[in-house]
Design an enzyme around this catalytic site. Structure first.
Site, PDB file in Angstrom:
ATOM      1  N   LYS A   1       0.846  -1.219  -0.006  1.00  0.00           N
ATOM      2  CA  LYS A   1       0.019  -0.042   0.055  1.00  0.00           C
ATOM      3  C   LYS A   1       0.913   1.122  -0.006  1.00  0.00           C
ATOM      4  CE  LYS A   1      -1.766   3.014   1.912  1.00  0.00           C
ATOM      5  NZ  LYS A   1      -1.620   4.603   1.427  1.00  0.00           N
TER       6      LYS A   1
ATOM      7  N   GLY B   1       6.208   6.061   8.439  1.00  0.00           N
ATOM      8  CA  GLY B   1       5.524   6.960   8.197  1.00  0.00           C
ATOM      9  C   GLY B   1       5.423   7.991   9.542  1.00  0.00           C
ATOM     10  N   SER B   2       4.527   8.522   9.892  1.00  0.00           N
ATOM     11  CA  SER B   2       4.373   9.548  11.126  1.00  0.00           C
ATOM     12  C   SER B   2       4.376   8.810  12.312  1.00  0.00           C
ATOM     13  CB  SER B   2       3.331  10.509  11.023  1.00  0.00           C
ATOM     14  OG  SER B   2       2.171  10.008  10.931  1.00  0.00           O
TER      15      SER B   2
ATOM     16  N   GLY C   1       1.746   5.755  13.236  1.00  0.00           N
ATOM     17  CA  GLY C   1       2.197   4.424  14.015  1.00  0.00           C
ATOM     18  C   GLY C   1       1.673   4.128  15.221  1.00  0.00           C
TER      19      GLY C   1
ATOM     20  N   GLU D   1       8.583   2.519  11.754  1.00  0.00           N
ATOM     21  CA  GLU D   1       9.967   3.566  11.450  1.00  0.00           C
ATOM     22  C   GLU D   1       9.399   4.937  11.304  1.00  0.00           C
ATOM     23  OE1 GLU D   1      12.966   3.145  11.564  1.00  0.00           O
ATOM     24  OE2 GLU D   1      13.132   0.893  11.815  1.00  0.00           O
TER      25      GLU D   1
ATOM     26  N   CYS E   1      13.257  11.613   6.956  1.00  0.00           N
ATOM     27  CA  CYS E   1      13.139  11.317   8.474  1.00  0.00           C
ATOM     28  C   CYS E   1      14.242  11.654   8.843  1.00  0.00           C
ATOM     29  CB  CYS E   1      12.769   9.681   8.799  1.00  0.00           C
ATOM     30  SG  CYS E   1      13.865   8.848   7.571  1.00  0.00           S
TER      31      CYS E   1
ATOM     32  N   GLU F   1       8.571  17.585  15.025  1.00  0.00           N
ATOM     33  CA  GLU F   1       9.068  17.249  13.436  1.00  0.00           C
ATOM     34  C   GLU F   1       7.974  18.316  12.603  1.00  0.00           C
ATOM     35  OE1 GLU F   1       7.734  13.595  11.562  1.00  0.00           O
ATOM     36  OE2 GLU F   1       9.972  13.638  10.981  1.00  0.00           O
TER      37      GLU F   1
END
Ligand code: NAD
Length: 496
Positions: free
Chosen positions: A175, A228-229, A233, A250, A284, A385
């Site tokens: 995906k 992803g963020s 997550g 991650e 990242c 972030e």
């Protein structure tokens, strides 16, 4: 008419069951429509899972060296198609061509590493504590792996996950992020051309909250790998925890570069410009904090302001462009919001600080490379972030203070230290609380054959890349063979 791209489910390119599509536009020129991609529903995910389970039966019985041979061919095809894929990636993601070529190169490196692993995939033979007893561990495939990826490395990150998953004998459902579906499509075409059995790979486009969620909540997808963020997550982690799934996360970062008073300042300047503004700050591992020793603070900021102010913004497809656009409108609004927050908190805008406009920039999501000076470690711009071309500069009096500032954030992906003092470098390597530390190099630049990942809210303890990821995608099984011809009781008959 724009092309309608399809999902790849059950060995065929098929339209989504919903009949709905979403547009994929060039972030450097929103008038450029790349194509329309399936806005799939949960039924598409369900069909993909049923097919992948059939694919798994076939693929898990294929000898690992043969699985590796398919990945070798994947790597060769990526080499042939590197330039075309890089151009397609720049068109949909925005980063400059040199970087998208590198993104494909990472996929190539990962393919060749995985191919060679097909002839290793070691288990262990271990001495038993009992006489005439054999003990060994080996790896088994797990099942269907759900792979959910972000927009910023449209080829590298999917390959970090898929290739080891496939090499270990799992089937994969992919995906991709909604912003980069075309690169995902091209990658699946390569896998099929390389001879991967069709039901071993499924591509389901669509929203994370629909398709991603369907994969996560389905009991027959025992392995989930997500990049992803941190917010997303956390949602995924809650479901996978409840369902006892194997999960690799991650997530976000707030990476710092420390420049000490004995550093080579020209080298550090090259490093911070690349670390903070490469990929328009959307890595990242991007350098988003610059921790400067007080003795070189003013001088270095002056050098940085002069350089950052001259960076050439533009479409990534133009070779002279140094900084491309942000991925989409919300991202640019978020960056601008954070610059406003920084100003309110008392930071000064040394350079940049607003959207970039004029000529070709007027039809893309461009933002000026921005340096905020006078930032305190506790400010939101130093803690959260931002994921854009914004660097927060912090003044410190010693290495110990720099290490404390580096560590005092919720994330722990990458860090960097510029110094000529070897003792300081080794001390910092031990004390910097990150998954990755660079000495005299910026916070970015992972290599495919080394483990990659972070601590604290960046990850959940697993690693991508290198040898470690093969543990994630395989189940360890232990077999004992007792050839003594009598009952030997472990821990009881051991020392007879
Ligand atoms: P995102 O979290 O918005 O989306 C990532 C993926 O998750 C997309 O495919 C999305 O469709 C899917 N998703 C969204 N909601 C979901 C849900 N409820 N269930 C299942 N899937 C869902 O992230 P993004 O904006 O694409 O990427 C940027 C983020 O990724 C940044 O935070 C960045 O630090 C992080 N990132 C981390 C690493 C790393 O290795 N640590 C690498 C690259 C990017």
């Amino acid at each position: 008419m724009p092309e309608n791209f399809q999902n790849f489910i059950a060995g065929e390119w098929v339209a989504p069951s919903t009949g709905n599509y979403f547009e994929n536009r060039n972030p450097a020129d929103w008038n450029d429509l790349i194509g329309c991609f399936p806005r799939s529903g949960p039924e598409d995910a369900t069909r993909a899972i049923a097919s992948a389970r059939r694919g798994f039966v076939q693929w898990s019985r294929t000898p690992a060296p043969l699985r590796g041979a398919v990945l070798q061919r994947v790597g060769e095809l990526l080499v042939q198609q590197q330039e075309a894929i890089a151009r397609a990636m720049t068109r949909e993601m925005g980063k400059v061509l040199a970087e998208t070529r590198g993104d494909v190169q990472e996929g190539i490196d990962t393919a060749f590493y995985a191919a060679s692993e097909g002839r290793r995939l070691f288990g262990r033979v271990v001495p038993s504590e009992l006489r005439n007893k054999w003990a060994m561990s080996y790896r088994r495939p797990i099942g269907v792996a759900g792979i959910i990826t972000p927009f910023n490395f449209p080829m590298a990150i999917p390959t970090w996950k898929m290739f080891p998953a496939l090499l270990c004998g799992n089937a994969v459902i992919f995906k991709p992020a909604e912003d980069v579906p075309h690169t995902g499509h091209l990658l699946v075409e390569v896998l099929l051309e390389a001879g991967l059995p069709p039901e071993v790979i499924q591509l389901v486009h669509g929203q994370g909250s629909v398709v991603g969620r369907a994969l996560i909540e389905h009991p027959e997808v025992p392995v989930i790998s997500f990049t992803g963020s941190t917010e997303t997550g956390a949602i995924i982690g809650a479901t996978c925890g409840r369902m006892h799934k194997r999960l690799s996360l991650e997530m976000g970062g707030k990476n710092a570069m420390i420049v000490m008073d004995d550093a080579d300042l020209d080298l550090a300047l090259d490093g911070v410009v690349w670390g903070a503004f490469g990929t328009t700050g959307q890595r990242c591992t991007a350098t988003s904090r610059l921790i400067l020793h007080e003795k070189i603070h003013d001088r270095f900021l002056k050098m940085l302001g002069d350089r950052a102010g001259t960076l050439r913004l533009g479409p990534g497809l133009e070779e002279r462009t140094e900084v491309g656009p942000l991925i989409h409108e919300e991202s640019r609004q978020k960056v601008d919001r954070y610059v406003g927050i920084g100003k309110k908190e008392g930071a000064a805008v040394l350079v940049g600080g607003s959207t970039a406009s004029g000529g070709a920039l007027d039809t893309g999501w461009f933002y000026q490379p921005t340096v905020l000076a006078g930032v305190n470690p506790g400010m939101r711009v130093a803690q959260e972030e931002i994921f854009g071309p914004v660097l927060s500069a912090i003044n410190v009096g010693s290495l110990d203070e720099a290490v404390r500032v580096n560590n005092d954030v919720p994330y722990g992906l990458s860090s960097s230290l510029y110094t000529r003092d070897v003792n300081a470098a080794f001390r910092a390597m031990a004390d910097l609380d990150n998954g990755i530390t660079y000495i005299n190099a910026p916070t970015i630049g992972a290599e495919a054959h080394l483990p990659f990942g972070g601590v604290k809210q960046t990850g959940n303890g697993h690693r991508e890349g290198g040898w470690e990821v093969y543990d994630f995608y395989s189940e360890t099984k232990v077999c004992y063979v007792d050839y003594s011809g009598q009952l030997q009781r472990a821990q009881i008959d051991t020392y007879d």
